[in-house]
Design a protein around this motif. Structure first.
Motif, mmCIF file in Angstrom:
data_model
loop_
_atom_site.group_PDB
_atom_site.id
_atom_site.type_symbol
_atom_site.label_atom_id
_atom_site.label_comp_id
_atom_site.label_asym_id
_atom_site.label_seq_id
_atom_site.Cartn_x
_atom_site.Cartn_y
_atom_site.Cartn_z
ATOM 1 N N ASP A 207 -57.474 -2.060 -12.082
ATOM 2 C CA ASP A 207 -56.419 -3.087 -12.067
ATOM 3 C C ASP A 207 -55.626 -2.994 -10.773
ATOM 4 O O ASP A 207 -55.222 -4.004 -10.203
ATOM 5 N N LEU A 208 -55.388 -1.757 -10.346
ATOM 6 C CA LEU A 208 -54.561 -1.541 -9.142
ATOM 7 C C LEU A 208 -55.251 -0.512 -8.247
ATOM 8 O O LEU A 208 -55.858 0.443 -8.741
ATOM 9 N N VAL A 209 -55.159 -0.724 -6.955
ATOM 10 C CA VAL A 209 -55.708 0.258 -6.004
ATOM 11 C C VAL A 209 -54.576 0.733 -5.109
ATOM 12 O O VAL A 209 -53.896 -0.080 -4.464
ATOM 13 N N ILE A 281 -53.080 -4.551 -4.818
ATOM 14 C CA ILE A 281 -53.139 -3.535 -3.756
ATOM 15 C C ILE A 281 -51.741 -2.977 -3.515
ATOM 16 O O ILE A 281 -50.784 -3.738 -3.343
ATOM 17 N N VAL A 282 -51.632 -1.652 -3.539
ATOM 18 C CA VAL A 282 -50.368 -1.014 -3.157
ATOM 19 C C VAL A 282 -50.686 -0.090 -1.987
ATOM 20 O O VAL A 282 -51.481 0.850 -2.115
ATOM 21 N N LEU A 283 -50.089 -0.392 -0.841
ATOM 22 C CA LEU A 283 -50.365 0.386 0.368
ATOM 23 C C LEU A 283 -49.127 1.184 0.766
ATOM 24 O O LEU A 283 -48.040 0.630 0.891
ATOM 25 N N SER A 284 -49.294 2.484 0.960
ATOM 26 C CA SER A 284 -48.217 3.305 1.520
ATOM 27 C C SER A 284 -48.303 3.208 3.023
ATOM 28 O O SER A 284 -49.391 3.340 3.601
ATOM 29 N N TYR A 285 -47.174 3.008 3.658
ATOM 30 C CA TYR A 285 -47.211 2.929 5.125
ATOM 31 C C TYR A 285 -45.904 3.456 5.678
ATOM 32 O O TYR A 285 -44.919 3.625 4.939
ATOM 33 N N SER A 286 -45.893 3.744 6.980
ATOM 34 C CA SER A 286 -44.641 4.273 7.522
ATOM 35 C C SER A 286 -44.373 3.720 8.911
ATOM 36 O O SER A 286 -45.290 3.279 9.614
ATOM 37 N N SER A 287 -43.111 3.749 9.311
ATOM 38 C CA SER A 287 -42.717 3.102 10.559
ATOM 39 C C SER A 287 -43.257 3.825 11.788
ATOM 40 O O SER A 287 -43.180 3.293 12.887
ATOM 41 N N ASN A 288 -43.786 5.041 11.637
ATOM 42 C CA ASN A 288 -44.325 5.707 12.825
ATOM 43 C C ASN A 288 -45.828 5.467 12.991
ATOM 44 O O ASN A 288 -46.479 6.131 13.789
ATOM 45 N N GLY A 289 -46.379 4.536 12.217
ATOM 46 C CA GLY A 289 -47.814 4.273 12.327
ATOM 47 C C GLY A 289 -48.103 3.061 13.182
ATOM 48 O O GLY A 289 -47.228 2.252 13.470
ATOM 49 N N TYR A 290 -49.343 2.947 13.601
ATOM 50 C CA TYR A 290 -49.812 1.759 14.303
ATOM 51 C C TYR A 290 -50.859 1.095 13.419
ATOM 52 O O TYR A 290 -51.711 1.803 12.894
ATOM 53 N N PRO A 291 -50.862 -0.197 13.178
ATOM 54 C CA PRO A 291 -49.999 -1.225 13.759
ATOM 55 C C PRO A 291 -48.631 -1.236 13.069
ATOM 56 O O PRO A 291 -48.394 -0.470 12.140
ATOM 57 N N ASP A 292 -47.753 -2.161 13.510
ATOM 58 C CA ASP A 292 -46.445 -2.237 12.867
ATOM 59 C C ASP A 292 -46.553 -2.979 11.528
ATOM 60 O O ASP A 292 -47.555 -3.624 11.225
ATOM 61 N N ILE A 293 -45.485 -2.869 10.771
ATOM 62 C CA ILE A 293 -45.486 -3.384 9.396
ATOM 63 C C ILE A 293 -45.727 -4.898 9.334
ATOM 64 O O ILE A 293 -46.418 -5.391 8.439
#
Ligand SMILES: C[S@@+](CC[C@H](N)C(=O)[O-])C[C@H]1O[C@@H](n2cnc3c(N)ncnc32)[C@H](O)[C@@H]1O
Length: 337
Positions: A207-209, A281-293
């Protein structure tokens, strides 16, 4: 949740548990895939939330740990099993001792790892063996300065009084078996852990990834094998691992991942969202990653009509060969449905 054996692992989300729990509680789903499970802490949270969990990662040691604490709902490693693992056999193989003498740990510690590995097949049941291996892995992380295997060191040099660095691997192991035994629980549902590249995992039936890939960092690198090659080798007794004999710390060859390269990661995110677009879809991301949000949410919007972004401050702790650094970042959860 406090019973989960937290592991010092680059990018681990265990400090974000309450926030993850809050955001995920607001979404309706029953089955879930944690496709980059790492330390296994998010898969464990999802299990505790009563979901049917599939976890996967392409690191073998991550898979072993998730099998012990998530897939395993009933088996514990009893006193007799432990006694069997600790029996002395003078003819046991000495691969670890020969390969890592003077690089990591003491001679006794290395012999201990060889000995336990040689007796692992005396323990009945996959999940009991997973507990034994997970206990070895967590013992090594605790005994190793900063928990990373990037620099060779004289183990005596680090005897600065800290209990984790003072204790032998044998003593750590006895404690960690108990820690993993206590982490085992059942919700009456079946969970599954699979080893493999995210682009080979079956996308159907979730149902969710939840996606928590490595971020291409703006500085440093995000190489898991560089930091944890010893744990990866240990989880499989270096079977199938190609050791770089000229590396001072006997690293193993790192597999390629598009998530480590600026030139490849945009295409990789596109393929990732396309692959799992049949699920929330639930994606974890952070401001120090590339590309930007903004770029990332733009890509997700081409597959999902509704995209919500949740955000908060977060402080990562991770060891480098120079110092333990603390990076303050903005942490995001991007939900596409
Ligand atoms: C940021 S960590 C995940 C952390 C995890 N959510 C936790 O809280 O511990 C990223 C993980 O992605 C895995 N990984 C990297 N490239 C991969 C790929 N192509 N397929 C599957 N897993 C991959 C790494 O082995 C690592 O465990």
């Amino acid at each position: 949740m406090e019973r989960f054996p937290r592991l010092r692992f680059m990018g681990s989300k265990h400090r974000l548990w309450p926030w993850l729990h809050d955001v995920l509680s607001g979404i309706e789903f029953d089955s879930v895939l944690d496709a980059f499970s790492g330390s296994g802490c998010v898969a464990y949270l999802l299990k505790a939330m009563g979901k049917r969990v599939t976890a996967s990662d392409r690191l073998h040691f991550a898979v072993v740990i998730a099998r012990a604490a998530v897939e395993n709902s009933s088996e514990i490693l009893g006193a007799e099993d432990v006694a069997r693992l600790l029996e002395h056999d003078p003819r046991h193989p000495r691969f670890i001792e020969r390969t890592f003498r003077g690089i990591f740990f003491s001679g006794d510690d290395l012999r201990f790892l060889d000995r336990v590995w040689a007796r692992l097949d005396r323990v009945d049941g996959w999940h009991r063996r997973d507990i034994a291996l997970s206990a070895l892995i967590r013992s090594c992380v605790k005994r190793q300065p900063r928990g990373v295997f990037t620099v060779a060191g004289d183990p005596e040099r680090y005897k600065d009084g800290r209990r984790d660095l003072r204790l032998s691997l044998r003593d750590h192991f006895l404690e960690q078996v108990e820690v993993y035994n206590r982490a085992v629980f059942s919700t009456g549902r079946r969970h599954r852990v699979v080893e493999g590249d995210v682009f080979e995992i079956d996308p159907a039936g979730h149902d969710l990834v939840y996606l928590d890939p490595p971020y291409v960092p703006r500085a440093d690198d995000n190489c898991y094998i560089k930091r944890y090659h010893f744990l990866e080798g240990l989880s499989r007794y270096w079977e199938g691992c190609e050791i770089l004999v000229h590396s001072r710390v006997r690293k193993i060859v790192k597999p390629h991942t598009p998530f480590s390269h600026r030139s490849e990661c945009l295409d990789a995110f596109r393929r990732l969202f396309e692959r799992f677009c049949g699920s929330i879809i639930v994606l974890s991301y952070s401001s120090n990653g590339y590309p930007d949000i903004e770029t990332l949410t733009g890509i997700l919007r081409s597959f999902k009509p509704r995209v919500d972004v949740f955000e908060r401050d977060h402080r990562y702790h991770f060891g480098t060969h120079r110092a333990v650094r603390r990076a303050k970042v903005r942490e995001y959860l991007i939900v596409g449905r």
